[in-house]
Scaffold this active site. Structure first.
Site, mmCIF file in Angstrom:
data_model
loop_
_atom_site.group_PDB
_atom_site.id
_atom_site.type_symbol
_atom_site.label_atom_id
_atom_site.label_comp_id
_atom_site.label_asym_id
_atom_site.label_seq_id
_atom_site.Cartn_x
_atom_site.Cartn_y
_atom_site.Cartn_z
ATOM 1 N N ASP A 1 -47.465 -45.434 -6.323
ATOM 2 C CA ASP A 1 -47.069 -46.850 -6.426
ATOM 3 C C ASP A 1 -45.624 -47.100 -6.029
ATOM 4 O OD1 ASP A 1 -49.623 -47.370 -7.396
ATOM 5 O OD2 ASP A 1 -49.012 -47.058 -9.470
ATOM 6 N N LYS B 1 -45.895 -47.581 -0.694
ATOM 7 C CA LYS B 1 -46.379 -46.978 0.562
ATOM 8 C C LYS B 1 -47.120 -48.001 1.420
ATOM 9 C CE LYS B 1 -48.636 -44.019 -1.912
ATOM 10 N NZ LYS B 1 -48.084 -44.333 -3.249
ATOM 11 N N GLY C 1 -54.035 -47.940 -4.738
ATOM 12 C CA GLY C 1 -53.949 -49.401 -4.675
ATOM 13 C C GLY C 1 -52.681 -49.718 -3.913
ATOM 14 N N HIS C 2 -52.816 -50.163 -2.677
ATOM 15 C CA HIS C 2 -51.654 -50.392 -1.818
ATOM 16 C C HIS C 2 -51.476 -51.890 -1.585
ATOM 17 C CE1 HIS C 2 -51.812 -46.026 -0.094
ATOM 18 N NE2 HIS C 2 -51.685 -46.082 -1.405
ATOM 19 N N GLN D 1 -51.213 -41.815 -3.433
ATOM 20 C CA GLN D 1 -50.633 -41.129 -4.599
ATOM 21 C C GLN D 1 -49.183 -40.696 -4.302
ATOM 22 O OE1 GLN D 1 -54.165 -39.985 -3.714
ATOM 23 N NE2 GLN D 1 -54.520 -41.848 -4.841
HETATM 24 P P1 GDP Z 1 -48.279 -48.085 -3.228
HETATM 25 O O1 GDP Z 1 -49.439 -47.628 -4.029
HETATM 26 O O2 GDP Z 1 -47.272 -47.011 -3.006
HETATM 27 O O3 GDP Z 1 -48.663 -48.784 -1.956
HETATM 28 O O4 GDP Z 1 -47.524 -49.185 -4.131
HETATM 29 P P2 GDP Z 1 -48.234 -50.372 -4.974
HETATM 30 O O5 GDP Z 1 -48.621 -51.439 -4.029
HETATM 31 O O6 GDP Z 1 -49.263 -49.833 -5.889
HETATM 32 O O7 GDP Z 1 -47.034 -50.807 -5.899
HETATM 33 C C1 GDP Z 1 -45.819 -51.277 -5.374
HETATM 34 C C2 GDP Z 1 -45.570 -52.671 -5.938
HETATM 35 O O8 GDP Z 1 -44.256 -53.085 -5.660
HETATM 36 C C3 GDP Z 1 -46.453 -53.750 -5.324
HETATM 37 O O9 GDP Z 1 -46.715 -54.731 -6.274
HETATM 38 C C4 GDP Z 1 -45.579 -54.312 -4.194
HETATM 39 O O10 GDP Z 1 -45.926 -55.645 -3.840
HETATM 40 C C5 GDP Z 1 -44.239 -54.248 -4.852
HETATM 41 N N1 GDP Z 1 -43.089 -54.067 -3.961
HETATM 42 C C6 GDP Z 1 -42.963 -53.261 -2.883
HETATM 43 N N2 GDP Z 1 -41.697 -53.274 -2.434
HETATM 44 C C7 GDP Z 1 -41.004 -54.097 -3.251
HETATM 45 C C8 GDP Z 1 -39.632 -54.487 -3.339
HETATM 46 O O11 GDP Z 1 -38.779 -54.062 -2.570
HETATM 47 N N3 GDP Z 1 -39.302 -55.327 -4.367
HETATM 48 C C9 GDP Z 1 -40.199 -55.813 -5.261
HETATM 49 N N4 GDP Z 1 -39.778 -56.636 -6.208
HETATM 50 N N5 GDP Z 1 -41.502 -55.447 -5.198
HETATM 51 C C10 GDP Z 1 -41.885 -54.610 -4.221
HETATM 52 P P1 IMO Z 2 -51.294 -45.035 -5.001
HETATM 53 O O1 IMO Z 2 -51.793 -44.575 -3.662
HETATM 54 C C1 IMO Z 2 -50.394 -44.136 -9.143
HETATM 55 C C2 IMO Z 2 -52.939 -41.218 -11.139
HETATM 56 C C3 IMO Z 2 -53.807 -41.733 -12.261
HETATM 57 C C4 IMO Z 2 -53.853 -40.502 -13.141
HETATM 58 C C5 IMO Z 2 -53.920 -39.356 -12.135
HETATM 59 C C6 IMO Z 2 -55.323 -38.859 -11.852
HETATM 60 O O2 IMO Z 2 -51.572 -46.456 -5.295
HETATM 61 O O3 IMO Z 2 -49.861 -44.658 -5.190
HETATM 62 P P2 IMO Z 2 -57.364 -39.853 -10.452
HETATM 63 O O4 IMO Z 2 -58.135 -41.123 -10.632
HETATM 64 O O5 IMO Z 2 -56.723 -39.732 -9.110
HETATM 65 O O6 IMO Z 2 -58.128 -38.632 -10.820
HETATM 66 O O7 IMO Z 2 -56.175 -39.952 -11.544
HETATM 67 O O8 IMO Z 2 -53.348 -39.873 -10.943
HETATM 68 N N1 IMO Z 2 -53.101 -41.914 -9.844
HETATM 69 C C7 IMO Z 2 -52.218 -42.785 -9.359
HETATM 70 N N2 IMO Z 2 -51.083 -43.280 -9.910
HETATM 71 N N3 IMO Z 2 -50.748 -44.486 -7.890
HETATM 72 C C8 IMO Z 2 -51.863 -43.980 -7.321
HETATM 73 O O9 IMO Z 2 -52.191 -44.212 -6.035
HETATM 74 C C9 IMO Z 2 -52.674 -43.110 -8.067
HETATM 75 N N4 IMO Z 2 -53.844 -42.458 -7.842
HETATM 76 C C10 IMO Z 2 -54.080 -41.718 -8.923
HETATM 77 O O10 IMO Z 2 -53.208 -42.835 -12.909
HETATM 78 O O11 IMO Z 2 -52.656 -40.373 -13.854
HETATM 79 MG MG MG Z 3 -50.487 -48.135 -5.741
#
Ligand code: GDP
Ligand code: IMO
Ligand code: MG
Length: 426
Positions: free
Chosen positions: A13, A16, A40-41, A222
């Site tokens: 998270d 990416k 979840g991207h 991840q």
């Molecule tokens: P990923 O799994 O690595 O793609 O990241 P996620 O989408 O799960 O979580 C990143 C969160 O941060 C999302 O809600 C994005 O919309 C948000 N986000 C990304 N870059 C920024 C930033 O520079 N500032 C803020 N406030 N939010 C951001």
């Molecule tokens: P993105 O791509 C954050 C975590 C779960 C749990 C562990 C194992 O959005 O960054 P799983 O369901 O993969 O067997 O869970 O890994 N986890 C993540 N945490 N971002 C993710 O993906 C994750 N994918 C798995 O919360 O701790």
């Molecule tokens: Mg994510």
């Protein structure tokens, strides 16, 4: 080199999806090579927000070839729902290619994932319960179902019959409900028919693209600390999200991977259980959680929050081959008077600068911090390094010094526009 690997450098998270979407403006191909719908991207542009789970983040650009490679585990029902959801929002012209060597996640994987978590009681991992672990376990145990077999009705029938016999025995032993062959076969055969048009040998496709000198982005899911080998085992996912895993997970030669962009939050978060040395609780944690909307994209769980940990980033640099860093959610730190950065740990009174392998030891380490004065100015409209307040500039420089990696990009908000590129990456 025309390839760039995007890797989460913490516990996932990190942003990416946002960076992949931003850099995809220049790419010809975007590849997801591991994980599944545990990811979840989040992507935000033109006031529209999208949360992708298994579909690559290049899907919004009709010119981009989006590949779901062999290292992924794909839940066909969820994947098609995700695609239909995008279509309903007007994303209808896209190029999608699914590897015939990727593995399929079926409902018994999801049931087993939930069951193992329950049996582990206070040792539960806190998985996303999407069946990821059991699907990769079946792959390693050679009882997985691959896309190539899934899309051939008679072959699918055979392999499902054989696998379900074993899985139902396992479910019964655990005291769980078993699955009916006919209903899974009927429901999932329909998904297979729909999926078939996207299926090909994506390794061959990638070779063609490499030979054409196409620009290829590998979108990791991840993060390094969730890596099956190099993460905080057993509190990890079941695949490897490092640069080194990309060749095997996408069917290309390692020599095509040179540049790895580590995506890093300006602080740290973690969802699920497991050690987290710089974790903080209380008012500041709540403030950061609310300001950064730190709730899981997949499970909506509140994310655990902590200070930036450069021991983690150095670990990620070493094991994932990170040679560029993207600093994300920088805006979230605005208004904090004193910001801490962890640069070492103390373990049993001794100072260390590595991540211990044993969970027992890692749970005991105490972070050693330096403190940096914060800034009060809103930085969400900043579009260059020069416009940053002095203390924000110093924060960037300190991270570069402590991680030995150049920050090539920083982000001051979730929108595509709120991205500041400091050097060309692709
Ligand atoms: P990923 O799994 O690595 O793609 O990241 P996620 O989408 O799960 O979580 C990143 C969160 O941060 C999302 O809600 C994005 O919309 C948000 N986000 C990304 N870059 C920024 C930033 O520079 N500032 C803020 N406030 N939010 C951001
Ligand atoms: P993105 O791509 C954050 C975590 C779960 C749990 C562990 C194992 O959005 O960054 P799983 O369901 O993969 O067997 O869970 O890994 N986890 C993540 N945490 N971002 C993710 O993906 C994750 N994918 C798995 O919360 O701790
Ligand atoms: Mg994510």
């Amino acid at each position: 080199m025309n390839t760039l690997v995007i890797v989460g450098s913490q516990w996932g998270d990190e942003g990416k999806g946002k960076v992949t979407d931003y850099l995809a403006q220049k790419a010809d191909v975007v590849v997801r090579s591991q994980g599944g719908n545990n990811a979840g991207h989040t992507i935000l542009f033109h006031q529209q927000k999208y949360a992708l789970r298994s579909i690559p983040s290049g899907i919004f650009n009709p010119k981009i070839k989006n590949i779901m490679a062999n290292g992924m585990v794909i839940q066909p029902k969820q994947m098609l729902e995700e695609l239909h959801g995008l279509e309903a929002r007007g994303i209808r012209e896209y190029q999608l290619f699914i590897s015939n060597r990727a593995h399929i996640v079926l409902p018994y994987h999801e049931a087993l994932d939930g069951a193992y978590e329950q049996f582990k009681k206070d040792k539960k991992i806190g998985t996303t319960k999407r069946g990821i672990g059991p699907a990769y376990a079946d792959k390693a145990n050679r009882i997985g179902i691959r896309v190539a077999d899934f899309i051939e009705p008679n072959v699918f029938k055979d392999v499902l019959q054989q696998t379900l016999e074993i899985k139902n025995m396992e479910l019964k032993m655990l005291g769980l409900d078993t699955f009916d062959f006919d209903s899974i076969y009927e429901e999932y055969s329909a998904y297979a028919r729909e999926m078939k048009k996207y299926v090909c040998d994506t390794s061959l496709l990638l070779e063609e693209e490499i030979q054409k000198n196409s620009k290829i982005l590998f979108e990791g899911a991840q993060g390094v600390m969730l890596c099956l080998d190099h993460g905080t085992y057993p509190y990890v996912t079941s695949s490897s999200p490092t640069g080194a895993s990309v060749p095997v997970n996408s069917g290309i030669a390692p020599r095509y991977i040179q540049d790895v962009l580590g995506i890093c939050k300006a602080y740290t978060t973690r969802v699920g259980e497991g050690p987290f040395p710089t974790e903080i609780e209380g008012e500041l944690a709540n403030e950061i959680r609310e300001r950064g909307h730190e709730y899981g994209t997949v499970t909506k769980r509140p994310r655990r929050v902590g200070y930036l940990d450069c021991v983690v980033l150095n670990h990620a640099r070493r094991v994932a081959g990170i040679n560029h860093l993207a600093l994300m959610l920088f805006d979230v730190l605005t208004g904090i008077d004193l910001i801490k950065i962890c640069y070492a740990y103390e373990l049993d009174g001794k100072r260390i600068s590595y991540v211990p392998a044993s969970e027992y030891e890692y749970s005991k380490v105490k972070p050693v911090y330096i403190e940096m004065p914060g800034w009060k100015e809103d930085i969400s409209l900043v579009r260059s390094f020069e416009e940053l307040p002095t203390n924000a500039k110093k924060y960037i420089q300190k991270i570069e010094e402590l991680t030995h990696i150049k920050i090539s990009l920083f982000s001051v908000g979730p929108d595509r526009e709120q991205t500041i590129l400091l050097e060309e990456l692709l």
